[in-house]
Design a protein around this motif. Sequence first.
Motif, short mmCIF file in Angstrom:
data_model
loop_
_atom_site.label_atom_id
_atom_site.label_comp_id
_atom_site.label_asym_id
_atom_site.label_seq_id
_atom_site.Cartn_x
_atom_site.Cartn_y
_atom_site.Cartn_z
N GLU A 20 -21.73 -0.09 -20.45
CA GLU A 20 -22.15 0.59 -21.68
C GLU A 20 -21.29 0.20 -22.88
OE1 GLU A 20 -19.65 3.64 -19.29
OE2 GLU A 20 -20.93 1.91 -18.93
N ILE A 21 -20.32 -0.69 -22.66
CA ILE A 21 -19.42 -1.12 -23.72
C ILE A 21 -20.17 -1.79 -24.87
CG2 ILE A 21 -18.96 -3.29 -22.49
CD1 ILE A 21 -16.51 -1.41 -24.76
N GLU A 22 -21.24 -2.56 -24.57
CA GLU A 22 -21.99 -3.23 -25.63
C GLU A 22 -22.64 -2.22 -26.58
OE1 GLU A 22 -22.40 -4.30 -22.44
OE2 GLU A 22 -21.86 -6.45 -22.44
N THR A 23 -23.15 -1.13 -26.00
CA THR A 23 -23.74 -0.07 -26.82
C THR A 23 -22.69 0.54 -27.74
OG1 THR A 23 -25.28 0.42 -25.02
CG2 THR A 23 -25.03 2.09 -26.73
N GLU A 24 -21.51 0.79 -27.19
CA GLU A 24 -20.43 1.40 -27.97
C GLU A 24 -20.00 0.47 -29.11
OE1 GLU A 24 -16.13 3.62 -27.19
OE2 GLU A 24 -17.10 2.50 -25.59
N MET A 25 -19.92 -0.82 -28.83
CA MET A 25 -19.56 -1.80 -29.87
C MET A 25 -20.55 -1.76 -31.04
SD MET A 25 -18.69 -5.22 -27.71
CE MET A 25 -17.09 -5.50 -26.96
N THR A 26 -21.82 -1.75 -30.69
CA THR A 26 -22.87 -1.79 -31.70
C THR A 26 -22.82 -0.56 -32.59
OG1 THR A 26 -24.28 -3.07 -30.20
CG2 THR A 26 -25.35 -2.00 -32.08
N ILE A 27 -22.72 0.62 -31.97
CA ILE A 27 -22.72 1.87 -32.75
C ILE A 27 -21.47 1.96 -33.62
CG2 ILE A 27 -22.61 4.38 -32.56
CD1 ILE A 27 -24.40 4.14 -30.08
N HIS A 28 -20.33 1.52 -33.09
CA HIS A 28 -19.09 1.53 -33.87
C HIS A 28 -19.23 0.66 -35.13
CE1 HIS A 28 -14.78 1.43 -34.77
NE2 HIS A 28 -14.88 0.12 -34.85
N ALA A 29 -19.80 -0.51 -34.97
CA ALA A 29 -19.96 -1.42 -36.11
C ALA A 29 -20.95 -0.86 -37.13
CB ALA A 29 -20.41 -2.79 -35.63
N VAL A 30 -22.05 -0.30 -36.65
CA VAL A 30 -23.07 0.26 -37.55
C VAL A 30 -22.50 1.45 -38.32
CG1 VAL A 30 -25.26 1.52 -37.64
CG2 VAL A 30 -25.06 -0.53 -36.23
N TYR A 31 -21.85 2.36 -37.62
CA TYR A 31 -21.35 3.59 -38.24
C TYR A 31 -20.30 3.30 -39.31
CZ TYR A 31 -18.99 8.09 -38.73
OH TYR A 31 -18.43 9.24 -39.24
N ASN A 32 -19.46 2.30 -39.06
CA ASN A 32 -18.37 1.99 -39.99
C ASN A 32 -18.75 0.93 -41.02
OD1 ASN A 32 -15.97 3.65 -39.09
ND2 ASN A 32 -16.52 2.67 -37.15
N ASN A 33 -20.06 0.70 -41.16
CA ASN A 33 -20.57 -0.19 -42.21
C ASN A 33 -19.94 -1.58 -42.15
OD1 ASN A 33 -22.28 -0.69 -44.42
ND2 ASN A 33 -20.63 -0.27 -45.89
N MET A 34 -19.77 -2.09 -40.94
CA MET A 34 -19.22 -3.43 -40.78
C MET A 34 -20.31 -4.48 -40.97
SD MET A 34 -16.48 -3.02 -37.68
CE MET A 34 -14.78 -2.74 -38.14
N ASP A 35 -19.88 -5.68 -41.28
CA ASP A 35 -20.81 -6.78 -41.54
C ASP A 35 -21.32 -7.32 -40.19
OD1 ASP A 35 -22.26 -8.93 -42.40
OD2 ASP A 35 -20.64 -9.85 -43.56
N ILE A 36 -22.57 -7.02 -39.87
CA ILE A 36 -23.17 -7.43 -38.60
C ILE A 36 -24.19 -8.53 -38.87
CG2 ILE A 36 -24.41 -6.68 -36.54
CD1 ILE A 36 -23.54 -3.81 -37.21
#
Length: 311
Positions: free
Chosen positions: A171-187
């Motif tokens: 489930e680490i990939e899910t956590e990575m994605t949500i962390h990046a989205v929530y913190n407005n990171m450049d994806i």
Amino acid sequence: MDKIAIIIPCYNEAVTIAKVVADAKENIPEAVIYVYDNNSTDDTAKIAKEAGAVVKHEYLQGKGNVIRRMFREIDAHCYIMIDGDDTYPLEYAREMADLVLNENADMVVGDRLSSTYYTENKRPFHNFGNDLVRFSINHLFDCKIKDIMTGYRAFSFEFAKTFPILSKGFEIETEMTIHAVYNNMDIRNVIVQYRDRPEGSESKLSTVSDGIKVLKTIARLYKNYKPMGFFSLLAGVLTVISIAFFIPVFIEFLETGLVAKFPTLITCGFVFIAAIQSFFAGLILSTIGQKNRRDFERSLVETHYIKKNLE
């Protein structure tokens, strides 16, 4: 400090790891290739070392534990994470690294679902699971990520050093994605080809048990990252339940002037109070979340200065 670090979490990938390391050397010869062995019972570590990789070990079982160790121990301007099962072609790694190094991307997603994943992957429930997870996250977090569960990604130094890893497994990939989205990171998104595992190589992903873990992770992270939405939804459900049971009691009161179901009335009152509490809990946690966002932005600045000192 490495310019590019290719990080490969491995568990029993003796069949494919030599080819993955060789492909990495061919496509990004200047990169340092790290293979982290996660208690393999075959010759994965030995084969990886003979192929020219730097081999390290993580003894806590689970992909999340391995990636936590990688991000903690390795310093690099760009991290390229890829699985050791030879399902992702390394030809796309250069493009992904350039987005991090030259365009300041924080996370680059290797998007399988827009290419050959559905034809190559012979496990229909995996296909359904990927679609369900993607739909859930994109709607709950108001984003447009193309592939949530991909194990092919590139990261900046700032992402790797500020990502608080809580998950232990896939489930680490899910956590990575949500962390990046929530913190407005450049994806960014790079469409990559996908090929199914070669004969003799077996997937470690359990469709049912790991799928349930991923869905639980989405619910947990939605509660933590979007508390106003989560607790408002809970408050709405409790309010509907309270009103639904209150209406018959109220109608009976209008008709007879009597309240014959006092226990139901009292229960409705307590449920409605719980709804109000839930709403205000979301409001308070949302305010705390705003402060955490400001603290995170400060930590990004501090991480940037640490990076400069390491160069």
